[in-house]
Design an enzyme around this catalytic site. Sequence first.
Site, mmCIF file in Angstrom:
data_model
loop_
_atom_site.group_PDB
_atom_site.id
_atom_site.type_symbol
_atom_site.label_atom_id
_atom_site.label_comp_id
_atom_site.label_asym_id
_atom_site.label_seq_id
_atom_site.Cartn_x
_atom_site.Cartn_y
_atom_site.Cartn_z
ATOM 1 N N TYR A 147 0.861 -1.186 0.000
ATOM 2 C CA TYR A 147 0.000 0.000 0.000
ATOM 3 C C TYR A 147 0.896 1.234 0.000
ATOM 4 C CZ TYR A 147 -3.684 -3.314 1.431
ATOM 5 O OH TYR A 147 -4.553 -4.376 1.511
ATOM 6 N N HIS A 206 -0.070 -12.063 0.953
ATOM 7 C CA HIS A 206 -1.099 -11.221 0.314
ATOM 8 C C HIS A 206 -1.658 -11.903 -0.933
ATOM 9 C CE1 HIS A 206 -2.046 -6.637 -0.283
ATOM 10 N NE2 HIS A 206 -3.091 -7.379 -0.519
ATOM 11 N N SER A 236 -12.861 -5.246 1.856
ATOM 12 C CA SER A 236 -13.825 -4.492 1.034
ATOM 13 C C SER A 236 -15.277 -4.835 1.408
ATOM 14 C CB SER A 236 -13.568 -4.717 -0.461
ATOM 15 O OG SER A 236 -12.254 -4.331 -0.814
ATOM 16 N N PRO A 237 -15.613 -4.801 2.705
ATOM 17 C CA PRO A 237 -16.974 -5.183 3.119
ATOM 18 C C PRO A 237 -18.029 -4.176 2.668
ATOM 19 C CG PRO A 237 -15.785 -4.244 4.969
ATOM 20 C CD PRO A 237 -14.786 -4.396 3.848
ATOM 21 N N LEU A 238 -17.573 -2.977 2.265
ATOM 22 C CA LEU A 238 -18.508 -1.972 1.749
ATOM 23 C C LEU A 238 -18.484 -1.945 0.220
ATOM 24 C CD1 LEU A 238 -17.614 0.841 4.307
ATOM 25 C CD2 LEU A 238 -19.742 -0.482 4.224
ATOM 26 N N GLY A 239 -17.985 -3.031 -0.370
ATOM 27 C CA GLY A 239 -17.891 -3.065 -1.835
ATOM 28 C C GLY A 239 -17.081 -1.899 -2.359
ATOM 29 N N ARG A 240 -15.968 -1.607 -1.640
ATOM 30 C CA ARG A 240 -15.063 -0.487 -1.974
ATOM 31 C C ARG A 240 -15.801 0.854 -1.959
ATOM 32 N NH1 ARG A 240 -10.038 -2.518 -3.827
ATOM 33 N NH2 ARG A 240 -10.119 -4.752 -4.191
ATOM 34 N N GLY A 241 -16.847 0.926 -1.171
ATOM 35 C CA GLY A 241 -17.589 2.180 -1.003
ATOM 36 C C GLY A 241 -18.886 2.209 -1.781
ATOM 37 N N PHE A 242 -19.013 1.353 -2.793
ATOM 38 C CA PHE A 242 -20.192 1.402 -3.677
ATOM 39 C C PHE A 242 -21.480 1.084 -2.906
ATOM 40 C CE2 PHE A 242 -23.056 -0.187 -6.998
ATOM 41 C CZ PHE A 242 -22.889 0.768 -7.988
HETATM 42 N N1 NAP Z 1 -6.238 -8.607 0.935
HETATM 43 C C1 NAP Z 1 -6.532 -7.897 -0.126
HETATM 44 O O1 NAP Z 1 -6.238 -8.257 -1.256
HETATM 45 C C2 NAP Z 1 -7.238 -6.574 0.068
HETATM 46 C C3 NAP Z 1 -7.818 -5.910 -1.032
HETATM 47 C C4 NAP Z 1 -8.483 -4.704 -0.794
HETATM 48 C C5 NAP Z 1 -8.569 -4.187 0.495
HETATM 49 N N2 NAP Z 1 -7.974 -4.840 1.541
HETATM 50 C C6 NAP Z 1 -8.057 -4.329 2.925
HETATM 51 O O2 NAP Z 1 -9.425 -4.165 3.271
HETATM 52 C C7 NAP Z 1 -9.649 -2.831 3.711
HETATM 53 C C8 NAP Z 1 -11.053 -2.395 3.351
HETATM 54 O O3 NAP Z 1 -11.324 -2.542 1.984
HETATM 55 P P1 NAP Z 1 -11.528 -1.313 0.989
HETATM 56 O O4 NAP Z 1 -10.978 -0.082 1.606
HETATM 57 O O5 NAP Z 1 -11.037 -1.796 -0.318
HETATM 58 O O6 NAP Z 1 -13.086 -1.215 0.788
HETATM 59 P P2 NAP Z 1 -14.356 -0.928 1.722
HETATM 60 O O7 NAP Z 1 -13.983 -1.000 3.134
HETATM 61 O O8 NAP Z 1 -15.414 -1.799 1.199
HETATM 62 O O9 NAP Z 1 -14.712 0.574 1.295
HETATM 63 C C9 NAP Z 1 -13.849 1.640 1.524
HETATM 64 C C10 NAP Z 1 -14.420 2.868 0.840
HETATM 65 O O10 NAP Z 1 -15.677 3.203 1.404
HETATM 66 C C11 NAP Z 1 -15.680 4.529 1.911
HETATM 67 N N3 NAP Z 1 -16.433 4.486 3.185
HETATM 68 C C12 NAP Z 1 -16.074 3.892 4.331
HETATM 69 N N4 NAP Z 1 -17.039 3.998 5.259
HETATM 70 C C13 NAP Z 1 -18.032 4.700 4.680
HETATM 71 C C14 NAP Z 1 -19.312 5.141 5.118
HETATM 72 N N5 NAP Z 1 -19.746 4.854 6.338
HETATM 73 N N6 NAP Z 1 -20.080 5.857 4.253
HETATM 74 C C15 NAP Z 1 -19.651 6.137 2.994
HETATM 75 N N7 NAP Z 1 -18.456 5.729 2.514
HETATM 76 C C16 NAP Z 1 -17.652 5.015 3.351
HETATM 77 C C17 NAP Z 1 -14.237 4.920 2.077
HETATM 78 O O11 NAP Z 1 -14.055 6.293 1.818
HETATM 79 P P3 NAP Z 1 -13.596 7.344 2.949
HETATM 80 O O12 NAP Z 1 -12.177 7.055 3.231
HETATM 81 O O13 NAP Z 1 -13.807 8.630 2.237
HETATM 82 O O14 NAP Z 1 -14.495 7.130 4.108
HETATM 83 C C18 NAP Z 1 -13.541 4.078 0.992
HETATM 84 O O15 NAP Z 1 -13.548 4.780 -0.241
HETATM 85 C C19 NAP Z 1 -8.543 -2.015 3.050
HETATM 86 O O16 NAP Z 1 -8.316 -0.807 3.725
HETATM 87 C C20 NAP Z 1 -7.392 -2.976 3.123
HETATM 88 O O17 NAP Z 1 -6.776 -2.912 4.398
HETATM 89 C C21 NAP Z 1 -7.329 -6.037 1.331
#
Ligand code: NAP
Length: 334
Positions: free
Chosen positions: A58, A127, A206-212
Amino acid sequence: MTMTTLKLGNDGPEVFAQGLGCMGMSAFYAGAEHNESVATLERALDLGVTLFDTSDMYGPHTNEELLGAFLAEGDRRERVTLATKFAINVSPEGEREIRGDAAYVKQAAEASLRRLRTDVIDLYYMHRRDVRVPIEETVGAMAELVREGKVRHLGLSEVTAKELHAAAAVHPIAAVQSEWSLFTRDIEGTVVPAVREVGAALVAYSPLGRGFLTGAWAAAETLPEGDFRRFQPRFTGDNAAANTAILEPVRTIAAAHGATPAQVALAWVHSRTAAWGTSVIPIPGTTKRHRLEENVAAAELALTDAELAALEPIAAQVSGDRYPDMAATFNDRD
Ligand SMILES: NC(=O)c1ccc[n+]([C@@H]2O[C@H](COP(=O)([O-])OP(=O)(O)OC[C@H]3O[C@@H](n4cnc5c(N)ncnc54)[C@H](OP(=O)(O)O)[C@@H]3O)[C@@H](O)[C@H]2O)c1
């Protein structure tokens, strides 16, 4: 608020049932602001969030450095279960190579320890799988790090059930990190049952579907230049519109609870612990305090059986792959 804790594997530490994904503070998603990211880390500690998730790729490296600087102050390091990852080596020219050979594992761990300013990594993940190297070699080198006291527990990300069983035969695996959300349920066929069999926890990325799933944006084209999601098939063009439409049950359930769609999406992942009888720990990523507070509150939101049933059809209706290139994901292998 009652703080639900879950165990990271049979022998692992107890962590708050929701972790914090730190990736977006340094990589992939545009718009993070340094001071607010640090304030978010601080607020996470105040709220009792204990599992902090990063990776050497990262940035590369800058996310570990951010965490290292943050954790160096006061007693912060001992209040955190610190998870990082190796295997995606990024060259100075930005080219990626997946490495799982024993020499690389050791060298990557030393570099992460330095950047994180710590003597020990609590949870060290592979990873991605280097298919050129037997997984037994990679996990063998990780186990050596445990024996040397540099790592406490082992994890694997994006692995198949077969790979998990082979790895667990070498050393106990505390956690498997896979994408899991209302949008992405591919792991339920074989990976989740294998996680339960080996006694690991499932860390849902990505439990929030990357924010979607939050509804904060509805089309990748509206995201700033440089944001990785602009190239993700399910967020672009016709797919984005179709995928927004299928989220109606999320919006309806959120309104009924006076909650947000993000909270419903997270509550669904939290509900998987009871549904599968194994620890499921979502690690939503945020760079903002107010969103962290909203997300942590979702750990207390209970969905009814009828609501869970209404959410059930969503994943099967999603249009588009979860990555632009699915090579190196677990879907790519047996
Ligand atoms: N092992 C792997 O291959 C892998 C791949 C991807 C991710 N990860 C890990 O998983 C973590 C989480 O996944 P992710 O960040 O990809 O996706 P996510 O948690 O599904 O979504 C993150 C996105 O949602 C937004 N968000 C968060 N809370 C919100 C809310 N309450 N309302 C509106 N928007 C919200 C964030 O923006 P803001 O910052 O603006 O709030 C960010 O853009 C990463 O940080 C990483 O540590 C691991």
